[in-house]
Design a protein around this motif. Structure first.
Motif, PDB file in Angstrom:
ATOM      1  N   GLY A 187       0.835  -1.197   0.000  1.00  0.00           N
ATOM      2  CA  GLY A 187       0.000   0.000   0.000  1.00  0.00           C
ATOM      3  C   GLY A 187       0.869   1.246   0.000  1.00  0.00           C
ATOM      4  N   ILE A 188       1.921   1.204   0.835  1.00  0.00           N
ATOM      5  CA  ILE A 188       2.948   2.247   0.859  1.00  0.00           C
ATOM      6  C   ILE A 188       4.221   1.668   0.257  1.00  0.00           C
ATOM      7  N   GLY A 189       5.027   2.506  -0.396  1.00  0.00           N
ATOM      8  CA  GLY A 189       6.326   2.069  -0.908  1.00  0.00           C
ATOM      9  C   GLY A 189       7.411   2.351   0.111  1.00  0.00           C
ATOM     10  N   ASN A 190       8.326   1.424   0.279  1.00  0.00           N
ATOM     11  CA  ASN A 190       9.483   1.688   1.131  1.00  0.00           C
ATOM     12  C   ASN A 190      10.723   1.063   0.529  1.00  0.00           C
ATOM     13  N   GLY A 209       6.716   6.782  -0.214  1.00  0.00           N
ATOM     14  CA  GLY A 209       5.415   7.408  -0.440  1.00  0.00           C
ATOM     15  C   GLY A 209       4.373   6.357  -0.759  1.00  0.00           C
ATOM     16  N   PRO A 210       3.282   6.737  -1.408  1.00  0.00           N
ATOM     17  CA  PRO A 210       2.256   5.749  -1.741  1.00  0.00           C
ATOM     18  C   PRO A 210       2.785   4.707  -2.711  1.00  0.00           C
ATOM     19  N   GLY A 211       2.398   3.461  -2.489  1.00  0.00           N
ATOM     20  CA  GLY A 211       2.759   2.382  -3.402  1.00  0.00           C
ATOM     21  C   GLY A 211       1.561   2.051  -4.268  1.00  0.00           C
ATOM     22  N   THR A 263       5.206   7.068   6.347  1.00  0.00           N
ATOM     23  CA  THR A 263       3.894   7.613   6.048  1.00  0.00           C
ATOM     24  C   THR A 263       2.886   6.482   5.930  1.00  0.00           C
ATOM     25  N   GLY A 264       1.632   6.834   5.644  1.00  0.00           N
ATOM     26  CA  GLY A 264       0.586   5.818   5.548  1.00  0.00           C
ATOM     27  C   GLY A 264      -0.718   6.417   5.071  1.00  0.00           C
ATOM     28  N   ARG A 265      -1.830   5.778   5.445  1.00  0.00           N
ATOM     29  CA  ARG A 265      -3.146   6.227   4.996  1.00  0.00           C
ATOM     30  C   ARG A 265      -3.541   7.581   5.563  1.00  0.00           C
ATOM     31  N   GLU A 266      -2.901   7.964   6.678  1.00  0.00           N
ATOM     32  CA  GLU A 266      -3.234   9.266   7.244  1.00  0.00           C
ATOM     33  C   GLU A 266      -2.874  10.405   6.298  1.00  0.00           C
ATOM     34  N   LEU A 267      -1.904  10.182   5.388  1.00  0.00           N
ATOM     35  CA  LEU A 267      -1.555  11.187   4.378  1.00  0.00           C
ATOM     36  C   LEU A 267      -2.069  10.833   2.994  1.00  0.00           C
ATOM     37  N   PHE A 268      -1.953   9.561   2.611  1.00  0.00           N
ATOM     38  CA  PHE A 268      -2.225   9.165   1.229  1.00  0.00           C
ATOM     39  C   PHE A 268      -3.333   8.120   1.133  1.00  0.00           C
ATOM     40  N   GLY A 269      -4.386   8.308   1.911  1.00  0.00           N
ATOM     41  CA  GLY A 269      -5.481   7.360   1.940  1.00  0.00           C
ATOM     42  C   GLY A 269      -6.594   7.677   0.958  1.00  0.00           C
ATOM     43  N   PHE A 294      -1.911   7.875 -11.577  1.00  0.00           N
ATOM     44  CA  PHE A 294      -1.547   7.414 -10.234  1.00  0.00           C
ATOM     45  C   PHE A 294      -0.361   6.438 -10.290  1.00  0.00           C
ATOM     46  N   THR A 295      -0.333   5.595 -11.311  1.00  0.00           N
ATOM     47  CA  THR A 295       0.776   4.646 -11.455  1.00  0.00           C
ATOM     48  C   THR A 295       2.081   5.394 -11.719  1.00  0.00           C
TER      49      THR A 295
END
Length: 396
Positions: A187-190, A209-211, A263-269, A294-295
């Protein structure tokens, strides 16, 4: 019980992982030898138990300030624990094993909120994190000791509690000759940048950031709930990304922040995705163009993170992708275009399942906990010291 496990030459551990993509529970049965940086981990069996649409949407509510409430958090803490226990039992059954063969279970839990930096506007919103899926419920349902709730220990000593998997990445992918970047796209990229012959303190790791999170939300919304992800990147491949919108999205302040950062859904949900979908619809983008945009945004956040914060200090020749994004051929092709000087491959090509890698990592964490060996990577989380992460629930 635990002393007996330590004396065994190897342990069979189930690693349970449910990430920010909210797609289900990954359950890996792993044979683990040794401990610490000499750990050897062999994947014995792996299964994924998908969340149904009802549960996935309920979890999105739980991860939303606008729709969550304390009763929902309380109930889902136990409900998800039952789901995690069932996933462990299913993995054992599908592998032709019995629970008597299993030594230990490790559960990441389901993240519902993460505050890596204290909110200066509210004294109560200190650095903190919350993963649900009660460990005692899992232990009682499976009859096995369970280790979990790892992130809190790292935060307690001053870290951000994430990303955690870089510790396992260092063990699994370190190479004496080649610099490598292990890029998980859930869901998130790391990313975990491991210079050639690196020591633990030389590893650079952070959330890029977002994955898949924004892509999945767009696909779910645009398909009227008929689809939950872009299989193979097919929908994105039929559209054209809007470069101007990608550039505007890249102005989010998160991408300029220096690591360590999470980061997570709180920023990129969901709310973030819906705001940008409205903007793209207003600009006349077709559905395929929205998914492609988005991709492209996900690919750009990854490549930009490398050029800003990794490659100047940790030259690398290979990018090793894992997680659900490893199956998105359009996303991988975009990464190759943005990083022409690097080889982009998947962890499957390195002999480690791209789907199972994170669940394998949590089996490694539980094994270290058993031996009393630190299992965080301070260079990744920002913790000032190594620490032993995890809490133990016993079945008896």
């Amino acid at each position: 019980m635990l002393a007996e496990l330590i004396r065994k030459p190897s342990r069979l551990i189930i690693g349970l992982m449910s990430g920010t993509s909210l797609d289900g529970v990954d359950a890996a049965i792993v044979r683990v030898e040794g401990c610490g940086l000499t750990t050897k981990a062999e994947l014995v069996a792996f299964t994924t138990v998908p969340y149904d649409d009802r549960l996935r949407e309920k979890l999105k509510e739980l991860c939303s300030v606008e729709h969550s409430d304390v009763a929902l958090v309380c109930g889902m803490n136990f409900y998800i624990a039952e789901v995690l226990a069932d996933a462990a039992k299913r993995a054992v059954a599908e592998a032709g094993l019995s629970m008597a063969d299993i030594d230990l279970i490790s559960s990441h839990g389901q993240t519902v909120w993460h505050i890596p930096v204290a909110d200066e506007r509210d004294w109560a919103l200190v650095r903190s994190t919350l993963q649900i899926g009660d460990l005692s419920v899992i232990a009682k349902r499976t009859g096995k000791p369970v280790v979990g709730d790892y992130r809190t220990a790292d935060m307690a000593v001053g870290g951000q509690g994430a990303p955690l998997v870089p510790y396992a990445d260092f063990i699994l992918f370190r190479d004496e000759a080649a610099g490598r970047i292990a890029q998980n796209i859930g869901g998130i990229g790391n990313c975990t940048a491991i210079p050639a012959g690196a020591l633990p303190e030389q590893v650079i790791a952070f959330d890029t950031g977002p994955g898949n999170m924004l892509i999945d939300q767009a696909v779910h919304t645009l398909s009227g709930g008929a689809r939950s992800y872009d299989e193979g990147g097919q929908w994105a491949s039929q559209g054209t990304a809007d470069g101007a919108i990608v550039a505007e999205m890249m102005r989010h302040p998160y991408f300029a922040m220096k690591p360590p950062k999470t980061t997570g859904r709180e920023l990129f949900g969901k709310a973030y995705a819906e705001r940008w979908m409205e903007r793209m619809k207003a600009a006349g983008l077709a559905d395929a163009d929205i998914v492609a945009t988005f991709t492209a945004f996900t690919a750009q956040t990854i490549a930009d993170s490398y050029r800003r914060f990794v490659l100047p200090d940790a030259p690398a020749q290979e990018v090793i992708v894992s997680g659900g994004g490893a199956h998105n051929r359009t996303l991988l092709a975009m990464l190759e275009d943005l990083l022409p000087e690097m080889t982009v491959t998947t962890s499957d090509a390195m002999g480690i399942s791209s789907d199972a890698k994170e669940a394998v990592a949590f089996a490694v964490f539980a094994n270290n906990f058993l031996f009393g060996v630190p299992n965080n990577l301070p260079s990744a989380t920002g913790a000032p010291v190594p620490t032993i992460m995890g809490k133990l629930a016993l079945p008896g």
